[in-house]
Motif scaffolding. Sequence first.
Motif, PDB file in Angstrom:
ATOM      1  N   ALA A  13       2.284  -1.585   7.850  1.00  0.00           N
ATOM      2  CA  ALA A  13       1.969  -1.081   9.263  1.00  0.00           C
ATOM      3  C   ALA A  13       0.923  -0.320   9.316  1.00  0.00           C
ATOM      4  CB  ALA A  13       3.355  -0.511   9.865  1.00  0.00           C
ATOM      5  N   ARG A  14       1.083   0.873   8.480  1.00  0.00           N
ATOM      6  CA  ARG A  14      -0.041   2.054   8.518  1.00  0.00           C
ATOM      7  C   ARG A  14      -1.338   1.283   8.458  1.00  0.00           C
ATOM      8  NH1 ARG A  14      -3.136   5.013   5.857  1.00  0.00           N
ATOM      9  NH2 ARG A  14      -2.698   4.003   3.788  1.00  0.00           N
ATOM     10  N   SER A  15      -1.494   0.256   7.633  1.00  0.00           N
ATOM     11  CA  SER A  15      -2.846  -0.305   7.334  1.00  0.00           C
ATOM     12  C   SER A  15      -3.176  -1.234   8.492  1.00  0.00           C
ATOM     13  CB  SER A  15      -2.904  -1.090   5.958  1.00  0.00           C
ATOM     14  OG  SER A  15      -2.565  -0.081   5.203  1.00  0.00           O
ATOM     15  N   GLY A  16      -2.215  -1.430   9.328  1.00  0.00           N
ATOM     16  CA  GLY A  16      -2.571  -2.317  10.453  1.00  0.00           C
ATOM     17  C   GLY A  16      -2.550  -3.834  10.071  1.00  0.00           C
ATOM     18  N   ILE A  17      -1.659  -3.991   8.817  1.00  0.00           N
ATOM     19  CA  ILE A  17      -1.241  -5.468   8.885  1.00  0.00           C
ATOM     20  C   ILE A  17       0.026  -5.872   9.067  1.00  0.00           C
ATOM     21  CG2 ILE A  17      -0.961  -6.844   6.549  1.00  0.00           C
ATOM     22  CD1 ILE A  17      -3.022  -5.034   5.136  1.00  0.00           C
ATOM     23  N   SER A  18       0.194  -7.016   9.874  1.00  0.00           N
ATOM     24  CA  SER A  18       1.138  -7.608  10.362  1.00  0.00           C
ATOM     25  C   SER A  18       2.028  -7.997   9.229  1.00  0.00           C
ATOM     26  CB  SER A  18       0.787  -8.752  11.444  1.00  0.00           C
ATOM     27  OG  SER A  18       0.176  -9.809  10.899  1.00  0.00           O
ATOM     28  N   PHE A  19       3.371  -7.810   9.457  1.00  0.00           N
ATOM     29  CA  PHE A  19       4.569  -8.390   8.706  1.00  0.00           C
ATOM     30  C   PHE A  19       5.722  -8.911   9.382  1.00  0.00           C
ATOM     31  CE2 PHE A  19       8.326  -7.599   6.169  1.00  0.00           C
ATOM     32  CZ  PHE A  19       7.969  -8.229   5.146  1.00  0.00           C
ATOM     33  N   THR A  21      -1.120 -14.211  -0.113  1.00  0.00           N
ATOM     34  CA  THR A  21      -2.196 -14.200  -1.410  1.00  0.00           C
ATOM     35  C   THR A  21      -1.508 -13.088  -2.542  1.00  0.00           C
ATOM     36  OG1 THR A  21      -3.361 -12.514  -0.210  1.00  0.00           O
ATOM     37  CG2 THR A  21      -4.016 -14.808   0.178  1.00  0.00           C
ATOM     38  N   ALA A  22      -0.370 -12.280  -1.954  1.00  0.00           N
ATOM     39  CA  ALA A  22       0.080 -11.120  -2.859  1.00  0.00           C
ATOM     40  C   ALA A  22       1.442 -11.130  -2.437  1.00  0.00           C
ATOM     41  CB  ALA A  22      -0.636  -9.758  -2.443  1.00  0.00           C
ATOM     42  N   VAL A  23       2.105 -10.663  -3.576  1.00  0.00           N
ATOM     43  CA  VAL A  23       3.587 -10.267  -3.430  1.00  0.00           C
ATOM     44  C   VAL A  23       3.916  -9.072  -4.074  1.00  0.00           C
ATOM     45  CG1 VAL A  23       5.984 -11.005  -4.006  1.00  0.00           C
ATOM     46  CG2 VAL A  23       4.367 -12.933  -3.204  1.00  0.00           C
ATOM     47  N   PHE A  24       4.690  -8.074  -3.368  1.00  0.00           N
ATOM     48  CA  PHE A  24       5.249  -7.013  -3.796  1.00  0.00           C
ATOM     49  C   PHE A  24       6.648  -7.250  -4.317  1.00  0.00           C
ATOM     50  CE2 PHE A  24       7.729  -2.914  -3.218  1.00  0.00           C
ATOM     51  CZ  PHE A  24       7.196  -2.324  -4.447  1.00  0.00           C
ATOM     52  N   ALA A  25       7.013  -7.032  -5.437  1.00  0.00           N
ATOM     53  CA  ALA A  25       8.658  -7.323  -6.080  1.00  0.00           C
ATOM     54  C   ALA A  25       9.136  -6.140  -6.217  1.00  0.00           C
ATOM     55  CB  ALA A  25       8.454  -7.925  -7.223  1.00  0.00           C
ATOM     56  N   ILE A  26      10.209  -5.760  -5.669  1.00  0.00           N
ATOM     57  CA  ILE A  26      10.548  -4.171  -5.882  1.00  0.00           C
ATOM     58  C   ILE A  26      11.106  -3.895  -7.124  1.00  0.00           C
ATOM     59  CG2 ILE A  26      11.047  -4.365  -3.146  1.00  0.00           C
ATOM     60  CD1 ILE A  26      14.090  -4.390  -4.297  1.00  0.00           C
ATOM     61  N   GLY A  61      -7.980  -6.364  -1.190  1.00  0.00           N
ATOM     62  CA  GLY A  61      -8.309  -7.333  -0.352  1.00  0.00           C
ATOM     63  C   GLY A  61      -7.459  -8.231   0.358  1.00  0.00           C
ATOM     64  N   HIS A  62      -6.157  -8.184  -0.100  1.00  0.00           N
ATOM     65  CA  HIS A  62      -4.988  -8.797   0.409  1.00  0.00           C
ATOM     66  C   HIS A  62      -4.506  -8.349   1.942  1.00  0.00           C
ATOM     67  CE1 HIS A  62      -4.317 -10.878  -3.292  1.00  0.00           C
ATOM     68  NE2 HIS A  62      -4.669  -9.641  -3.944  1.00  0.00           N
ATOM     69  N   ARG A  63      -4.278  -9.341   2.713  1.00  0.00           N
ATOM     70  CA  ARG A  63      -3.877  -8.992   4.108  1.00  0.00           C
ATOM     71  C   ARG A  63      -2.560  -9.932   4.265  1.00  0.00           C
ATOM     72  NH1 ARG A  63      -6.826  -5.665   2.934  1.00  0.00           N
ATOM     73  NH2 ARG A  63      -8.345  -4.626   4.065  1.00  0.00           N
ATOM     74  N   ARG A  64      -2.175 -10.998   3.634  1.00  0.00           N
ATOM     75  CA  ARG A  64      -1.121 -11.655   3.565  1.00  0.00           C
ATOM     76  C   ARG A  64      -0.042 -11.337   2.383  1.00  0.00           C
ATOM     77  NH1 ARG A  64       0.903 -13.197   7.527  1.00  0.00           N
ATOM     78  NH2 ARG A  64       1.735 -14.898   6.855  1.00  0.00           N
ATOM     79  N   ILE A  65       0.931 -10.366   2.426  1.00  0.00           N
ATOM     80  CA  ILE A  65       1.535  -9.966   1.458  1.00  0.00           C
ATOM     81  C   ILE A  65       3.062 -10.241   1.768  1.00  0.00           C
ATOM     82  CG2 ILE A  65       1.954  -7.737   0.361  1.00  0.00           C
ATOM     83  CD1 ILE A  65      -0.767  -6.507   1.093  1.00  0.00           C
TER      84      ILE A  65
END
Length: 172
Positions: free
Chosen positions: A49-55, A86-91, A20-24
């Motif tokens: 981008a593929r999911s239509g989520i702005s970054f 609301t979420a962070v992907f750490a590499i 459900g996260h959109r602000r990643i």
Amino acid sequence: FTTDDSEGAAAAVRALIRAGHRRIGILGGDPPNSQISLKRVEGSVRELARSGISFDRERQFEGCRFSMEDGYAGAVRLLKRCPDLTAVFAIGDTIALGAMRAARDLGRRVPEEISFAGFDGIESVKYSIPRLATVHQDTAELARRGVEDLLLRISYAHPPVHAVIPFQLIQG
């Protein structure tokens, strides 16, 4: 022998989106100077981008070295600059562990207010509270296949082999 860093990062971001996260945000690495960083950041941005989520890369990306200390400091900068994440992907998992602590120290409840996902599948993520979702690389298989390839090339002038070892997404 390698793990598909780009696709692994995309899988981690996809899991955050499914939750459900959109602000990643994306945390870690030095993309111009590191192939691993570049592939993981590109894979995660491509999935957004593929999911239509702005970054907005200027706001939602913060580079840092692969350490808990730098993950902590990078997360502080990222979360202060972009507090609506609301979420962070750490590499990297070590980055994620530092980032989780930073979020808590900034007063954010993990995972109720902000979630994290990492990459590497290091042993300590099994014991973090909460557990960290991660892309697990089969390091034993990577090492075994690498040694076998090296021995074949030394002993029999065998041509080098390049193969991708599958990863596994481990939910936190």
